[in-house]
Scaffold this motif. Structure first.
Motif, PDB file in Angstrom:
ATOM      1  N   CYS A 134       0.709  -1.190   0.067  1.00  0.00           N
ATOM      2  CA  CYS A 134       0.012   0.016  -0.024  1.00  0.00           C
ATOM      3  C   CYS A 134       0.972   1.273  -0.225  1.00  0.00           C
ATOM      4  CB  CYS A 134      -0.933   0.174   1.215  1.00  0.00           C
ATOM      5  SG  CYS A 134      -2.050   1.276   1.191  1.00  0.00           S
ATOM      6  N   THR A 145       1.084  -3.330   6.716  1.00  0.00           N
ATOM      7  CA  THR A 145       1.051  -2.940   5.532  1.00  0.00           C
ATOM      8  C   THR A 145       1.622  -1.903   4.798  1.00  0.00           C
ATOM      9  OG1 THR A 145      -1.138  -4.333   5.350  1.00  0.00           O
ATOM     10  CG2 THR A 145      -0.423  -3.422   3.308  1.00  0.00           C
ATOM     11  N   GLY A 146       1.170  -0.597   5.364  1.00  0.00           N
ATOM     12  CA  GLY A 146       1.834   0.587   4.928  1.00  0.00           C
ATOM     13  C   GLY A 146       3.014   0.955   5.259  1.00  0.00           C
ATOM     14  N   PHE A 154       0.150   3.324  11.637  1.00  0.00           N
ATOM     15  CA  PHE A 154      -0.263   2.323  12.561  1.00  0.00           C
ATOM     16  C   PHE A 154      -0.503   1.120  12.035  1.00  0.00           C
ATOM     17  CE2 PHE A 154      -3.942   4.999  11.107  1.00  0.00           C
ATOM     18  CZ  PHE A 154      -4.589   3.989  10.524  1.00  0.00           C
ATOM     19  N   CYS A 155      -0.109   0.870  10.716  1.00  0.00           N
ATOM     20  CA  CYS A 155      -0.445  -0.141   9.673  1.00  0.00           C
ATOM     21  C   CYS A 155       0.811  -0.803   9.432  1.00  0.00           C
ATOM     22  CB  CYS A 155      -1.362   0.226   8.596  1.00  0.00           C
ATOM     23  SG  CYS A 155      -1.450  -0.926   7.387  1.00  0.00           S
ATOM     24  N   GLY A 179      -8.368  -5.557   3.757  1.00  0.00           N
ATOM     25  CA  GLY A 179      -6.879  -6.429   3.521  1.00  0.00           C
ATOM     26  C   GLY A 179      -5.924  -5.432   3.438  1.00  0.00           C
ATOM     27  N   ALA A 210      -9.312   4.793   3.136  1.00  0.00           N
ATOM     28  CA  ALA A 210      -8.795   5.559   3.913  1.00  0.00           C
ATOM     29  C   ALA A 210      -9.022   7.113   3.863  1.00  0.00           C
ATOM     30  CB  ALA A 210      -7.061   5.376   3.956  1.00  0.00           C
ATOM     31  N   GLY A 247      -3.780  -2.893   1.180  1.00  0.00           N
ATOM     32  CA  GLY A 247      -4.022  -1.986   0.177  1.00  0.00           C
ATOM     33  C   GLY A 247      -5.343  -1.016   0.518  1.00  0.00           C
ATOM     34  N   GLU A 248      -5.190   0.084  -0.302  1.00  0.00           N
ATOM     35  CA  GLU A 248      -6.338   1.018  -0.339  1.00  0.00           C
ATOM     36  C   GLU A 248      -7.181   0.586  -1.479  1.00  0.00           C
ATOM     37  OE1 GLU A 248      -7.932   3.901   1.145  1.00  0.00           O
ATOM     38  OE2 GLU A 248      -9.258   3.641  -0.722  1.00  0.00           O
ATOM     39  N   LEU A 251      -0.114   4.224   0.855  1.00  0.00           N
ATOM     40  CA  LEU A 251      -0.670   5.426   1.710  1.00  0.00           C
ATOM     41  C   LEU A 251       0.035   5.556   2.993  1.00  0.00           C
ATOM     42  CD1 LEU A 251      -4.695   5.555   1.209  1.00  0.00           C
ATOM     43  CD2 LEU A 251      -2.804   6.342  -0.275  1.00  0.00           C
ATOM     44  N   GLY A 252       0.503   4.415   3.393  1.00  0.00           N
ATOM     45  CA  GLY A 252       1.416   4.843   4.654  1.00  0.00           C
ATOM     46  C   GLY A 252       1.067   5.119   5.956  1.00  0.00           C
ATOM     47  N   CYS A 253      -0.045   4.676   6.173  1.00  0.00           N
ATOM     48  CA  CYS A 253      -0.556   5.032   7.492  1.00  0.00           C
ATOM     49  C   CYS A 253       0.406   4.397   8.596  1.00  0.00           C
ATOM     50  CB  CYS A 253      -2.102   4.233   7.791  1.00  0.00           C
ATOM     51  SG  CYS A 253      -3.351   4.893   6.568  1.00  0.00           S
TER      52      CYS A 253
END
Ligand code: SF4
Length: 341
Positions: free
Chosen positions: A110, A119-120, A116-117, A157, A193, A159-160, A112-114
């Protein structure tokens, strides 16, 4: 070779037409691929042998390759699959209150780089095709225990989903087509998001449920947690939600990951109530699931209770989502397309 899982019914109709065949052939093939979950063209026994042979010259059915399945003591199952270019994705089956929910990834990684995630933190690889999206559903069906069935599908899951907008909309069509996988529209949820232009389009292009990962009540905090907020700040996001076309008795789901000392104060809860005014929504509170290297902590139970009761007293349906699957890194925000260790 083209993959038959990569076509919606309308697209299949034009493929079939280009072969000089009648439109009903497209329905026959679509049903075999998505409803009957055929693994090959030879299984399509009500299609003439001559046409099957022609079809097999340019098409086949390819699925994701299941590499590993893990089960946590609470019944959550996580699948690691390899897709076309050897990228790896994860999907999760969550069993809760008699329902079996499949959580599907929309991208490998992903962008978007959140903060707390997990995946990001791993960065972006690529968008998933329709075949790779639907392949996750077929993989899940293959491993169900006897008597089990999937009741809901959520795109929450890796990804955005709205960064892979076209394929995600096509996927929701295949999922909800009564000639396809045949899920009811209100059993499918796409979670974003907060890509505001896509939210506006989605209300017109699809009528499955919408969930929004909000996670903060001020731009300052949301900018820090979710860089996408710098492009689409809270005011724009909430305006899009206020004008989102909701069918009768439908709600937008607001997801809010509670991070200790960051966004979990009573003031945050009161601000959240004010922000959500005028939006028909229900609220899911998700106490943070720590992962290796995470810089946030899960709030104590009393803090979660206090936040919950403020939102509830304001008249919202609000639930604290039990953390399912954290033992196998399958909980919300813990997917990364590779198993640790
Ligand atoms: S929370 Fe969703 S949008 Fe944000 S980085 Fe993780 S996968 Fe991407």
């Amino acid at each position: 070779m083209k993959n038959l899982r990569d076509f919606t019914l309308e697209e299949l109709a034009s493929e079939v037409a280009s072969m000089g065949e009648r439109p009903y052939r497209a329905e026959q093939i679509f049903r075999w691929v998505f409803m009957r979950r055929a693994s090959g063209i030879s299984a399509m026994t009500d299609v003439s042998k001559a046409f099957r042979e022609r079809l097999a010259e340019g098409y086949e059915i390819r699925g994701n390759k299941l590499l590993d399945e893990r089960r946590s003591p609470d019944g959550t199952r996580k699948f690691l699959s390899e897709i076309e270019d050897s990228s790896r994705i994860e999907s999760v089956l969550i069993s809760e209150s008699g329902r079996l929910t499949l959580c599907v990834s929309s991208q490998a990684g992903c962008a978007l780089g959140c903060r707390f995630c997990m995946t990001g933190m791993g960065g972006f690889v690529r968008n998933l095709s329709l075949a790779e999206l639907s392949g996750q559903v077929f993989t899940a069906y293959e491993v169900l225990d006897e008597g089990e069935d999937i009741s809901n599908v959520v795109l929450m899951g890796m990804g955005e989903p709205f960064a892979n907008y076209g394929n995600v909309v096509r996927f929701t069509k295949v999922l909800t087509s009564n000639l396809g996988v045949n899920f009811s529209h209100n059993k499918v949820t796409v979670s974003t998001a907060g890509l505001v232009p896509a939210i506006k389009r989605f209300g017109e292009d699809s009528n499955v449920n919408l969930a929004v990962s909000l996670n903060a009540t001020t731009d300052e905090t949301r900018d820090r947690l979710m860089p996408v907020n710098r492009k689409y700040p809270l005011s724009e996001l909430l305006t899009a939600l206020r004008s989102y076309p909701l069918r009768q008795r439908r709600y937008i789901t607001i997801e809010y990951v509670l991070l200790s000392g960051v966004n979990d104060s009573d003031d945050d809860a009161r601000r959240l109530v004010r922000l959500l005014r005028g939006i028909r929504c229900k609220v899911n509170l998700i106490p943070f699931n720590p992962f290796p290297g995470a810089t946030f902590e899960r709030p104590p139970a009393g803090r979660v209770d206090s936040f919950h009761s403020i939102v509830k007293k304001a008249g919202y349906t609000v639930i604290v989502r039990a953390s399912k699957g954290s033992e196998i890194q399958a909980a919300c925000g813990q997917l990364r397309g590779a198993y640790p260790g």
